[in-house]
Design an enzyme around this catalytic site. Structure first.
Site, mmCIF file in Angstrom:
data_model
loop_
_atom_site.group_PDB
_atom_site.id
_atom_site.type_symbol
_atom_site.label_atom_id
_atom_site.label_comp_id
_atom_site.label_asym_id
_atom_site.label_seq_id
_atom_site.Cartn_x
_atom_site.Cartn_y
_atom_site.Cartn_z
ATOM 1 N N LYS A 7 53.443 11.511 6.506
ATOM 2 C CA LYS A 7 53.844 12.198 5.281
ATOM 3 C C LYS A 7 53.340 13.648 5.176
ATOM 4 C CE LYS A 7 55.272 8.209 2.763
ATOM 5 N NZ LYS A 7 54.742 6.859 2.753
ATOM 6 N N ASP B 169 45.099 3.122 6.930
ATOM 7 C CA ASP B 169 46.436 3.710 6.778
ATOM 8 C C ASP B 169 46.367 4.706 5.621
ATOM 9 O OD1 ASP B 169 49.012 4.439 6.178
ATOM 10 O OD2 ASP B 169 49.846 2.409 6.309
ATOM 11 N N PHE C 177 51.729 -2.134 2.084
ATOM 12 C CA PHE C 177 52.939 -1.467 2.569
ATOM 13 C C PHE C 177 52.554 -0.589 3.752
ATOM 14 C CE2 PHE C 177 55.988 1.883 3.176
ATOM 15 C CZ PHE C 177 57.178 1.184 3.186
#
Ligand SMILES: *Cc1c(COP(=O)(O)O)cnc(C)c1O
Length: 426
Positions: free
Chosen positions: A274, A233, A146
């Site tokens: 985030k 990531d 993802f």
């Protein structure tokens, strides 16, 4: 126009249903306030937040230091665009690059944008430094990844909901199984045009799928061997979540960045989002050393909001909180305790088959089919009992509380979780 007052959860849900696109299926909790590890709904019911906005709110809701920095900067100067300089961006870039141990930072806003940025840098690096023929660069990615929702990023997803009827897809991606070093080595051996290997240190959305302890380290070695960029990531796993500053830090016990630790496999390209803002503002970034980042020159990439003064001030405050409040150590310690307490429960459980994760990024696998509604039903019962969590994939429930939680609160949460699960035991 002043916003009309919402008097009930039902009313708020109805408004979203009628006037908003139906691109999410939220748990029916309508939150109106947050502080630290807690959130409150419109009716005033208090919950433990056990999702932290997918690990964006690592520093806890409405942290006064971060909110203060945001207020102060927003009332001074909010946006210049990059047509001009501002007096906060450079200081943030210096702070963040030293914090994570890279030469340079490229600021963006959302996670998906940062992933796109990383892909563009890797492709350009392949053409201008590695000598790959133009348009032939390939990025190797993992199955069940993802990395966000843009057209290019969903092109290499294998989640059919995320992909179906959004084509034509962006070419240039090769998928290999996750946690499979032989597959990585073979893919890089076979294709000399590979620019980078894009990977999550733990696959969060796939269900907190946690690879072998040495996976990141060996993957980096394989990338080095083939002159391929190792692209991590860490949008969900980074910034203390998994008990290291980054998940690629492995089992190091230092406070921050530490090249000396042998388990540290420094990425060639690091992608953050985030928790870089503590969830207060969309802030993402790509970090790399000069030989990689310098392929990007004026006019070749950018964003109106990327690197704006508010984002810069918020990110510095958010990173300060991680250090000042020892969130790395706390995530590591409480994560171990959480998995131990859950394991104690699971030993005699029919409904939960395992707990997995690192630091405070964990998940339990429910002993039922992926199509069953059991995990959803458990989350609804958890909500009734004052704790908010959400299934990731069918039968998996992710548990990721804010990292400012203390031991007493964590034990309280485990009591809520285990007593709720008991209602579902056969
Ligand atoms: C959340 C996430 C993204 C996308 O971030 P957005 O801010 O939602 O665009 C990308 N990669 C990973 C690993 C994520 O968890």
């Amino acid at each position: 126009m002043p916003l009309p007052k919402i008097n009930s959860s039902e009313e708020a849900i109805k408004l979203e249903d009628q006037h908003g696109a139906h691109n999410y299926h939220p748990l029916p909790a309508v939150l109106s306030r947050g502080e630290g590890v807690h959130v409150w709904d419109v009716e005033g019911k208090k919950y433990y937040d056990f999702l932290s906005a997918y690990s964006a709110v690592n520093q806890g809701h409405c942290h006064p230091k971060i909110v203060g920095a945001m207020h102060e900067q927003a009332s001074k100067l909010a946006l210049t665009s990059r047509a001009f300089h501002n007096d906060v961006l450079g200081a943030y870039e210096k702070y963040a690059t030293e914090y994570f141990g890279f030469d340079k930072l490229l600021p963006m806003n959302t996670g998906a944008e940062a992933v796109e940025t990383a892909i563009k840098i890797a492709r350009k690096w392949a053409y201008e430094r590695k000598g790959v023929k133009e348009t032939e660069a390939e990025i190797v990615v993992c199955a069940n990844n993802f990395h966000g929702r843009t057209t290019t990023v969903i092109s290499f997803s294998n989640d059919e909901d995320a992909r179906r009827n959004f084509g034509p897809y962006t070419p240039g991606f090769t998928k290999i199984p996750y946690n499979d070093l032989d597959a990585l080595d073979a893919a890089l051996e076979k294709n000399p045009n590979v620019a980078g290997f894009l990977v999550e240190p733990i696959q969060g959305e796939a269900g907190v799928f946690t690879p072998a302890d040495d996976y990141m380290m060996r993957a980096k070695e394989i990338c080095n061997k083939h002159n391929v960029l190792f692209m991590a990531d860490e949008i969900q796993t980074g910034i203390a979540r998994t008990g290291g500053l980054l998940a690629v830090c492995g089992h190091c016990t230092c406070e921050g960045h530490c090249e000396r630790q042998e388990t540290y496999s420094k990425p060639d390209i690091l992608i953050l989002g985030k928790a870089l803002s503590g969830g207060n503002y969309p802030v993402s970034a790509v970090l790399a050393d000069n030989e990689v980042m310098d392929v990007i020159q004026p006019g070749q990439h950018g964003s109106t909001f990327g690197g704006n003064p508010v984002a810069a001030a918020v990110a510095v405050a958010a990173l300060d909180v991680v250090k000042d409040e020892h969130l790395i150590q706390n995530a590591r310690r409480l994560g171990k305790l959480f998995r131990r307490l859950m394991d104690d429960y699971i030993r005699d459980s029919n409904i939960v088959s395992l707990v997995r994760g690192r630091g405070l990024l964990n998940a339990i696998v429910i002993n039922d089919s992926e199509e069953s509604s059991t995990a959803w039903d458990i989350c609804m019962a958890l909500k009734e009992n004052g704790l908010l969590a959400k299934p990731t994939h069918g039968n998996i429930i992710r548990f990721a509380p804010p990292l400012v939680m203390n031991e007493e609160q964590l034990r309280d949460c485990v009591d809520i979780i285990t007593s709720t699960l008991k209602q579902f035991e056969k």
